[in-house]
Structures are given as structure tokens and as C-alpha cells.
Design a protein around this motif. Structure first.
Motif, PDB file in Angstrom:
ATOM      1  N   ILE A 179       0.960  -1.121   0.080  1.00 44.66           N
ATOM      2  CA  ILE A 179      -0.043   0.054  -0.075  1.00 44.66           C
ATOM      3  C   ILE A 179       0.675   1.182   0.022  1.00 44.66           C
ATOM      4  O   ILE A 179       1.627   1.477   0.939  1.00 44.66           O
ATOM      5  N   VAL A 180       0.509   2.053  -1.103  1.00 45.71           N
ATOM      6  CA  VAL A 180       1.411   3.511  -1.064  1.00 45.71           C
ATOM      7  C   VAL A 180       0.570   4.550  -0.462  1.00 45.71           C
ATOM      8  O   VAL A 180      -0.675   4.588  -0.916  1.00 45.71           O
ATOM      9  N   ALA A 181       1.041   5.108   0.416  1.00 43.83           N
ATOM     10  CA  ALA A 181       0.390   6.225   1.130  1.00 43.83           C
ATOM     11  C   ALA A 181       0.638   7.466   0.358  1.00 43.83           C
ATOM     12  O   ALA A 181       1.662   7.986   0.183  1.00 43.83           O
ATOM     13  N   GLY A 182      -0.372   8.082  -0.614  1.00 45.63           N
ATOM     14  CA  GLY A 182       0.121   9.133  -1.605  1.00 45.63           C
ATOM     15  C   GLY A 182       0.563  10.291  -1.343  1.00 45.63           C
ATOM     16  O   GLY A 182       1.267  11.037  -1.771  1.00 45.63           O
ATOM     17  N   ASN A 183       0.246  10.771   0.285  1.00 47.18           N
ATOM     18  CA  ASN A 183       0.816  11.927   0.743  1.00 47.18           C
ATOM     19  C   ASN A 183       1.562  11.588   2.037  1.00 47.18           C
ATOM     20  O   ASN A 183       1.771  12.466   2.853  1.00 47.18           O
ATOM     21  N   ASP A 184       2.261  10.644   1.739  1.00 49.98           N
ATOM     22  CA  ASP A 184       3.310  10.167   2.933  1.00 49.98           C
ATOM     23  C   ASP A 184       4.430  11.188   3.131  1.00 49.98           C
ATOM     24  O   ASP A 184       4.988  11.401   2.221  1.00 49.98           O
ATOM     25  N   GLN A 185       4.558  11.692   4.145  1.00 49.79           N
ATOM     26  CA  GLN A 185       5.644  12.561   4.452  1.00 49.79           C
ATOM     27  C   GLN A 185       7.010  11.975   5.269  1.00 49.79           C
ATOM     28  O   GLN A 185       7.903  12.647   5.622  1.00 49.79           O
TER      29      GLN A 185
ATOM     30  N   MET B 242       0.121  -3.908  -5.996  1.00 50.67           N
ATOM     31  CA  MET B 242       0.290  -2.482  -5.335  1.00 50.67           C
ATOM     32  C   MET B 242      -1.073  -1.836  -5.514  1.00 50.67           C
ATOM     33  O   MET B 242      -1.662  -1.776  -6.463  1.00 50.67           O
ATOM     34  N   THR B 243      -1.434  -1.147  -4.330  1.00 46.06           N
ATOM     35  CA  THR B 243      -2.441  -0.261  -4.247  1.00 46.06           C
ATOM     36  C   THR B 243      -2.122   1.146  -3.478  1.00 46.06           C
ATOM     37  O   THR B 243      -1.323   1.043  -2.782  1.00 46.06           O
ATOM     38  N   GLU B 244      -2.573   2.249  -4.263  1.00 46.90           N
ATOM     39  CA  GLU B 244      -2.229   3.592  -3.927  1.00 46.90           C
ATOM     40  C   GLU B 244      -3.571   4.168  -3.377  1.00 46.90           C
ATOM     41  O   GLU B 244      -4.599   4.121  -4.004  1.00 46.90           O
ATOM     42  N   ILE B 245      -3.410   4.800  -2.034  1.00 47.96           N
ATOM     43  CA  ILE B 245      -4.557   5.245  -1.185  1.00 47.96           C
ATOM     44  C   ILE B 245      -4.129   6.901  -1.691  1.00 47.96           C
ATOM     45  O   ILE B 245      -3.217   7.474  -0.735  1.00 47.96           O
ATOM     46  N   LYS B 246      -4.727   7.733  -2.334  1.00 43.64           N
ATOM     47  CA  LYS B 246      -4.391   8.800  -2.581  1.00 43.64           C
ATOM     48  C   LYS B 246      -4.737   9.779  -1.599  1.00 43.64           C
ATOM     49  O   LYS B 246      -5.626   9.739  -0.750  1.00 43.64           O
ATOM     50  N   GLY B 247      -3.849  10.671  -1.280  1.00 38.52           N
ATOM     51  CA  GLY B 247      -3.946  11.739  -0.163  1.00 38.52           C
ATOM     52  C   GLY B 247      -3.654  11.358   1.179  1.00 38.52           C
ATOM     53  O   GLY B 247      -3.782  11.983   2.336  1.00 38.52           O
ATOM     54  N   ALA B 248      -3.359   9.938   1.271  1.00 36.57           N
ATOM     55  CA  ALA B 248      -3.169   9.419   2.545  1.00 36.57           C
ATOM     56  C   ALA B 248      -1.807   9.757   3.211  1.00 36.57           C
ATOM     57  O   ALA B 248      -0.762   9.675   2.332  1.00 36.57           O
ATOM     58  N   SER B 249      -1.780  10.062   4.471  1.00 35.27           N
ATOM     59  CA  SER B 249      -0.621  10.256   5.323  1.00 35.27           C
ATOM     60  C   SER B 249       0.102   8.915   5.516  1.00 35.27           C
ATOM     61  O   SER B 249      -0.370   7.833   5.121  1.00 35.27           O
ATOM     62  N   HIS B 250       1.090   9.061   6.278  1.00 38.47           N
ATOM     63  CA  HIS B 250       1.962   8.144   6.980  1.00 38.47           C
ATOM     64  C   HIS B 250       1.123   6.985   7.937  1.00 38.47           C
ATOM     65  O   HIS B 250       1.229   5.962   7.997  1.00 38.47           O
ATOM     66  N   SER B 251      -0.018   8.004   8.517  1.00 40.14           N
ATOM     67  CA  SER B 251      -0.892   7.103   9.197  1.00 40.14           C
ATOM     68  C   SER B 251      -2.045   6.546   8.625  1.00 40.14           C
ATOM     69  O   SER B 251      -3.172   6.308   9.291  1.00 40.14           O
TER      70      SER B 251
ATOM     71  N   PHE C  78      -3.014   3.745   8.253  1.00 39.04           N
ATOM     72  CA  PHE C  78      -3.533   2.644   8.725  1.00 39.04           C
ATOM     73  C   PHE C  78      -4.747   3.121   9.709  1.00 39.04           C
ATOM     74  O   PHE C  78      -5.664   2.319  10.009  1.00 39.04           O
ATOM     75  N   GLU C  79      -4.871   4.463  10.293  1.00 39.47           N
ATOM     76  CA  GLU C  79      -5.638   4.957  11.188  1.00 39.47           C
ATOM     77  C   GLU C  79      -6.546   5.429  10.430  1.00 39.47           C
ATOM     78  O   GLU C  79      -7.707   5.781  10.664  1.00 39.47           O
ATOM     79  N   SER C  80      -6.184   6.304   9.355  1.00 34.42           N
ATOM     80  CA  SER C  80      -6.987   7.362   8.688  1.00 34.42           C
ATOM     81  C   SER C  80      -7.916   6.850   7.638  1.00 34.42           C
ATOM     82  O   SER C  80      -8.821   7.132   7.212  1.00 34.42           O
ATOM     83  N   HIS C  81      -7.425   5.515   6.987  1.00 31.69           N
ATOM     84  CA  HIS C  81      -7.976   4.949   5.855  1.00 31.69           C
ATOM     85  C   HIS C  81      -8.271   3.312   6.334  1.00 31.69           C
ATOM     86  O   HIS C  81      -7.778   2.608   5.453  1.00 31.69           O
ATOM     87  N   PRO C  82      -8.727   3.092   7.352  1.00 29.45           N
ATOM     88  CA  PRO C  82      -8.712   1.576   7.869  1.00 29.45           C
ATOM     89  C   PRO C  82      -9.398   0.652   6.937  1.00 29.45           C
ATOM     90  O   PRO C  82      -9.111  -0.366   6.928  1.00 29.45           O
TER      91      PRO C  82
END
Length: 258
Positions: free
Chosen positions: A202-208, A226-235, A237-241
Motif C-alpha cells: 500500500i502506497v500512502a499518496g501523501n506520505d511525508q 500495489m494499491t495507492e491510497i491518494k492523499g493518505a498520510s503515513h498514518s 492505517f488509522e486514517s483509511h482503515p
């Protein structure tokens, strides 16, 4: 009577075949979740609740973050307790842990969630320097204690680690960090389970914290689905459970049975 017995025998055989087919179609039950640096296993709660509701046997590893070897040992200890084939999931630094621990005979597949996936002889610190993240470019973001343990500057934690979480939750995580020995990031791996076992990423699209480009590179090299979650942060797993749990459940359905 003979006809009745024959029909009964046939019905029993059909029932057994149907049961066997159903069992073989079921997902593997065991899922082990491994957290990353500076946080603990409680962050997996939203994902774990979804997976448990869907019938999976979910266990979280609570690694000490005192050394890479001890963190891998903590994961293997939990794997030893599983009663059959297991899907091993890692977030962030947890990806390095599952890459090493994933050679365990009960592990049949790996899921990387915004995670590192080094090869044998590699370490995530060196790989991160080649593809630096926002974190790496932010002066004063990583703090260090006199005895060599690291943590993320609490004032910067919400912005860098969890910008898509509610502010109160992000600040709580900043205040409850597990300090990680600096050596955990620079210890070369001695095994790479993704070379012999199927993987998902899983790629977090907005991972910093980890550059998304590095995540894509890892997963491409490992031939991960591979799956990309657009706009998701490093968190993520909590923000897009829901999205994360969906990838894990799909991996459980597709992972080979031993």
C-alpha cells in the motif's frame, strides 16, 4: 433398501465435497500486524476491528524498538503462537521487520503498509537517503536522546506523521511515542521474505515520513500487488482503515495455503 443406502452415500459424498470446497475457498484466518517506529500496536485498532468482525484471527506485535534483532524476535514470538498459515502485515519500519521475520514457516504472504522493504544487506536508512522524504528534509524533525534513542519532534508530529487524523488523536500519538533506538534504522537485513513469498503493498499518496516514490520502488522490485491510497498520510492505517483492511483481506484470500 439398497437404493436408499446408495442415495444416502451419494448425498454424504456430495456434502463432504461441498464442505471441502467451501473450506478451501475460505481465507486463511491468521493475521499478524506489526507497527512501525515511534508508535505502538494500538494504532492498528481500527483495522483490527474490521478484520475481526470479518472473521479473522488478528494479533498485534508490540515490539520494543530497542534493537532490530529484538524487534524481529518479538514478531517471531507471536508467529510461533499462530495455529496455522499466517499473513504478516507491517507498517513503516515494521516493513523491515516483516521482511526479516517473514521467512518464518507459518508466514504465507506479506502486506506492506506505507512500509520499507529492504533486501538482504540493505538497511532502510541508506535507502531513505537515496529517495529522501519530507521528514528527511525537515530540520529538527528527528530528535535524539543522549543514549541513542530517537523520536519525532512532538510539535511536528501531527503535520508530518498524521496530518489526516483528527488533531487530538495526532497530538496524543505525538505524546505517547515509543522511542526507537537509532540503530534499528541502519541494521542490514539478513533475510528478505518477499523474494520467496507473495506480497502486497500500500502506497500512502501523501506520505511525508517515507517518500511515496520509495514505497513504489520497493513494491515494484518485490513484484508486490500495489494499491495507492491518494492523499493518505503515513498514518494511513488509522486514517483509511477500511481501504487498508480491504487490501489485507484480499491478500488473505489470495495467499497460498501450506
Amino acid at each position: 433398501m439398497n437404493l436408499f443406502k446408495a442415495c444416502l452415500t451419494l448425498a454424504t459424498a456430495v456434502s463432504l465435497i461441498a464442505a471441502a470446497t467451501s473450506a478451501s475457498a475460505q481465507s486463511l484466518r491468521n493475521i499478524v500486524l506489526v507497527h512501525g517506529a515511534w508508535v505502538d500496536a494500538s494504532g492498528w485498532k481500527p483495522v483490527a476491528e474490521i478484520l475481526i468482525r470479518d472473521g479473522f484471527n488478528v494479533t498485534m506485535v508490540q515490539e520494543p524498538e530497542t534493537s532490530f534483532q529484538e524487534d524481529v524476535a518479538a514478531a517471531k514470538r507471536v508467529l510461533d503462537l499462530q495455529d496455522g498459515p499466517t499473513l504478516l502485515v507491517g507498517h513503516s519500519y515494521g516493513g523491515s521487520i516483516i521482511t526479516e521475520a517473514g521467512v518464518h514457516p507459518k508466514v504465507v504472504g506479506l502486506v506492506y503498509v506505507a512500509a520499507h522493504a529492504p533486501d538482504v544487506g540493505e538497511d532502510e536508512a541508506a535507502l531513505g537517503r537515496k529517495t529522501p522524504s519530507v521528514l528527511a528534509k525537515t530540520e529538527g524533525a528527528i530528535m535524539k536522546t543522549p543514549d541513542g534513542f530517537t523520536y519525532l519532534n512532538p510539535a511536528l508530529f501531527p503535520k508530518l506523521f498524521a496530518p489526516d487524523l483528527p488533531r487530538e488523536r495526532a497530538e496524543f500519538s505525538a505524546r505517547s511515542q515509543v522511542l526507537a533506538a537509532a540503530s534499528v534504522f541502519s541494521t542490514p537485513l539478513t533475510a528478505a521474505a518477499w523474494r520467496t513469498k507473495p506480497s502486497w503493498g500500500i502506497v500512502a499518496g501523501n506520505d511525508q515520513i517515507i517518500n511515496p516514490e520509495l514505497e513504489r520502488w520497493y513494491y515494484t522490485r518485490a513484484k508486490s500487488q500495489m494499491t495507492e491510497i491518494k492523499g493518505a498520510s503515513h498514518s494511513v492505517f488509522e486514517s483509511h482503515p477500511k481501504e487498508v483492511a480491504q487490501v489485507i483481506a484480499e491478500a488473505a484470500r489470495k495467499a497460498p495455503r501450506q
